[in-house]
Design a protein around this motif. Structure first.
Motif, PDB file in Angstrom:
ATOM      1  N   GLY A 172       0.799  -1.216   0.000  1.00  0.00           N
ATOM      2  CA  GLY A 172       0.000   0.000   0.000  1.00  0.00           C
ATOM      3  C   GLY A 172       0.828   1.261   0.000  1.00  0.00           C
ATOM      4  N   GLY A 173       2.000   1.201  -0.633  1.00  0.00           N
ATOM      5  CA  GLY A 173       2.884   2.360  -0.703  1.00  0.00           C
ATOM      6  C   GLY A 173       3.822   2.518   0.484  1.00  0.00           C
ATOM      7  N   ALA A 174       3.641   1.709   1.533  1.00  0.00           N
ATOM      8  CA  ALA A 174       4.482   1.806   2.727  1.00  0.00           C
ATOM      9  C   ALA A 174       5.513   0.674   2.727  1.00  0.00           C
ATOM     10  N   THR A 175       6.722   0.978   3.118  1.00  0.00           N
ATOM     11  CA  THR A 175       7.750  -0.051   3.254  1.00  0.00           C
ATOM     12  C   THR A 175       7.494  -0.834   4.537  1.00  0.00           C
ATOM     13  N   VAL A 176       7.244  -2.123   4.408  1.00  0.00           N
ATOM     14  CA  VAL A 176       6.960  -2.950   5.577  1.00  0.00           C
ATOM     15  C   VAL A 176       8.111  -3.902   5.904  1.00  0.00           C
ATOM     16  N   VAL A 177       9.077  -4.026   4.988  1.00  0.00           N
ATOM     17  CA  VAL A 177      10.278  -4.836   5.236  1.00  0.00           C
ATOM     18  C   VAL A 177      11.465  -4.124   4.603  1.00  0.00           C
ATOM     19  N   ASP A 178      12.542  -4.022   5.364  1.00  0.00           N
ATOM     20  CA  ASP A 178      13.813  -3.520   4.844  1.00  0.00           C
ATOM     21  C   ASP A 178      14.893  -4.322   5.554  1.00  0.00           C
ATOM     22  N   THR A 179      15.506  -5.276   4.841  1.00  0.00           N
ATOM     23  CA  THR A 179      16.383  -6.230   5.515  1.00  0.00           C
ATOM     24  C   THR A 179      17.566  -6.630   4.640  1.00  0.00           C
ATOM     25  N   ARG A 180      18.652  -6.979   5.271  1.00  0.00           N
ATOM     26  CA  ARG A 180      19.787  -7.632   4.613  1.00  0.00           C
ATOM     27  C   ARG A 180      19.921  -9.074   5.081  1.00  0.00           C
ATOM     28  N   ASP A 181      18.877  -9.584   5.711  1.00  0.00           N
ATOM     29  CA  ASP A 181      18.907 -10.950   6.245  1.00  0.00           C
ATOM     30  C   ASP A 181      17.792 -11.812   5.663  1.00  0.00           C
ATOM     31  N   ALA A 182      17.344 -11.483   4.466  1.00  0.00           N
ATOM     32  CA  ALA A 182      16.312 -12.296   3.818  1.00  0.00           C
ATOM     33  C   ALA A 182      16.903 -13.632   3.374  1.00  0.00           C
ATOM     34  N   VAL A 183      16.042 -14.619   3.249  1.00  0.00           N
ATOM     35  CA  VAL A 183      16.446 -15.902   2.670  1.00  0.00           C
ATOM     36  C   VAL A 183      15.444 -16.281   1.598  1.00  0.00           C
ATOM     37  N   LEU A 184      15.958 -16.951   0.577  1.00  0.00           N
ATOM     38  CA  LEU A 184      15.085 -17.556  -0.424  1.00  0.00           C
ATOM     39  C   LEU A 184      14.576 -18.876   0.128  1.00  0.00           C
ATOM     40  N   VAL A 185      13.274 -19.122  -0.043  1.00  0.00           N
ATOM     41  CA  VAL A 185      12.657 -20.327   0.506  1.00  0.00           C
ATOM     42  C   VAL A 185      11.853 -21.024  -0.585  1.00  0.00           C
ATOM     43  N   TRP A 186      12.046 -22.331  -0.667  1.00  0.00           N
ATOM     44  CA  TRP A 186      11.237 -23.181  -1.532  1.00  0.00           C
ATOM     45  C   TRP A 186      10.500 -24.175  -0.629  1.00  0.00           C
ATOM     46  N   GLU A 187       9.194 -24.054  -0.527  1.00  0.00           N
ATOM     47  CA  GLU A 187       8.457 -25.075   0.208  1.00  0.00           C
ATOM     48  C   GLU A 187       8.540 -26.401  -0.551  1.00  0.00           C
ATOM     49  N   PRO A 188       8.336 -27.529   0.137  1.00  0.00           N
ATOM     50  CA  PRO A 188       8.390 -28.812  -0.561  1.00  0.00           C
ATOM     51  C   PRO A 188       7.532 -28.819  -1.829  1.00  0.00           C
ATOM     52  N   ARG A 189       8.163 -29.256  -2.915  1.00  0.00           N
ATOM     53  CA  ARG A 189       7.560 -29.401  -4.245  1.00  0.00           C
ATOM     54  C   ARG A 189       7.304 -28.082  -4.949  1.00  0.00           C
ATOM     55  N   ARG A 190       7.640 -26.954  -4.321  1.00  0.00           N
ATOM     56  CA  ARG A 190       7.596 -25.686  -5.037  1.00  0.00           C
ATOM     57  C   ARG A 190       8.855 -25.570  -5.899  1.00  0.00           C
TER      58      ARG A 190
END
Length: 270
Positions: A30-48
């Motif tokens: 909605g135009g607001a920054t709700v996350v600003d991080t250098r600690d994100a991870v890529l995630v694949w759930e099973p079978r994704r």
């Protein structure tokens, strides 16, 4: 024992997989920054087969709250004929294949979906389509790039003939061939080498790597001629060489390479 790499990787797809990224990742709602991080991870759930971003709960500035289970239906597909089923990326975010807690993120009047996986309890996975994303200062779309996948584009003098029910549609010996891991090689042809009339289709798709695709139908081709090709008019700079070239779904047309008819591949686009 020798192991085909795709078989090895498919076994891993039964697990919850994650990979840290060094990128600064921001999510807007909605135009607001709700996350600003250098600690994100890529995630694949099973079978994704495509990744999402999970971010530390401590880096979420929007309001996080538990939500009711908004279960979605699974769309299973196989990436190759006879291969084990995986989850079509068009499956809604609400379908999960690992234990966890559905959540929401709220900023003002805007709300996005999230999911707190039990095995990564300090993080939440965000519904990519529900937020606007930046990696460093560049917007991204579709889904985050998979660091273990790549695209190669090669010029080729292979003789390529495209037909539909015996009708010549295109013929070229100056294609660009795009190789993308487990997917079929794709043949991008100069528009001048398309000999049949194509007309624009209202279908529009997006690829996280190649951008926004326009689709084309064969004039006078009936139902079989609908959406038989696509083009990227403004791909990212790293794939600028395919701009404006036409690629036909091998799943929907007949392809002859150097005089040899090819079997139509079976994919989610068949």
């Amino acid at each position: 024992m020798a192991v085909r790499m795709i078989d090895h990787l498919m076994q891993a797809r039964q697990e919850l997989r994650y990979q840290p990224t060094p990128k600064r990742v921001r999510a807007r709602l909605g135009g607001a920054t709700v996350v600003d991080t250098r600690d994100a991870v890529l995630v694949w759930e099973p079978r994704r087969v495509v990744p999402s971003y999970a971010v530390p709960i401590s880096d979420v500035t929007g309001t996080l709250a538990e939500a009711s289970d908004d279960a979605a239906s699974e769309l299973p597909v196989s990436l190759e004929e006879g291969g084990p089923p995986v989850i079509d990326p068009r499956t809604a975010f609400g379908f999960h294949t690992t234990a966890g807690t559905p959540m929401t993120v709220t900023a003002g009047a805007a709300t996005g979906q999230a999911f707190r996986p039990a095995e990564l309890d300090s993080m939440v996975i965000l519904d990519f389509d529900g937020f606007d994303w930046l990696e460093e200062d560049e917007p991204i779309f579709g889904h985050p790039h998979d660091p273990f996948s790549r695209i190669d584009v090669r010029r080729s003098s292979t003789s390529i003939r495209i037909e539909l029910d015996g009708r010549l549609v295109a013929e070229s010996s100056r294609a660009l061939i795009l190789f993308e891991f487990v997917l079929p090689a794709r043949y991008y042809l100069p528009r001048a080498d398309v000999v049949a009339a194509l007309e624009p289709s209202p279908t529009a798709t997006v690829c996280a790597y190649k951008g926004h695709a326009s689709h084309w139908s064969l004039v006078g081709g009936g139902d079989k001629g609908v959406d038989i090709a696509w083009s990227y008019e403004q791909p990212p700079l790293e794939l600028a060489q395919i701009a404006g070239m036409v690629c036909f779904y091998q799943e929907r047309v007949d392809v002859v390479l150097d005089g040899k008819a090819q079997i139509r591949p079976v994919t989610p686009w068949s």
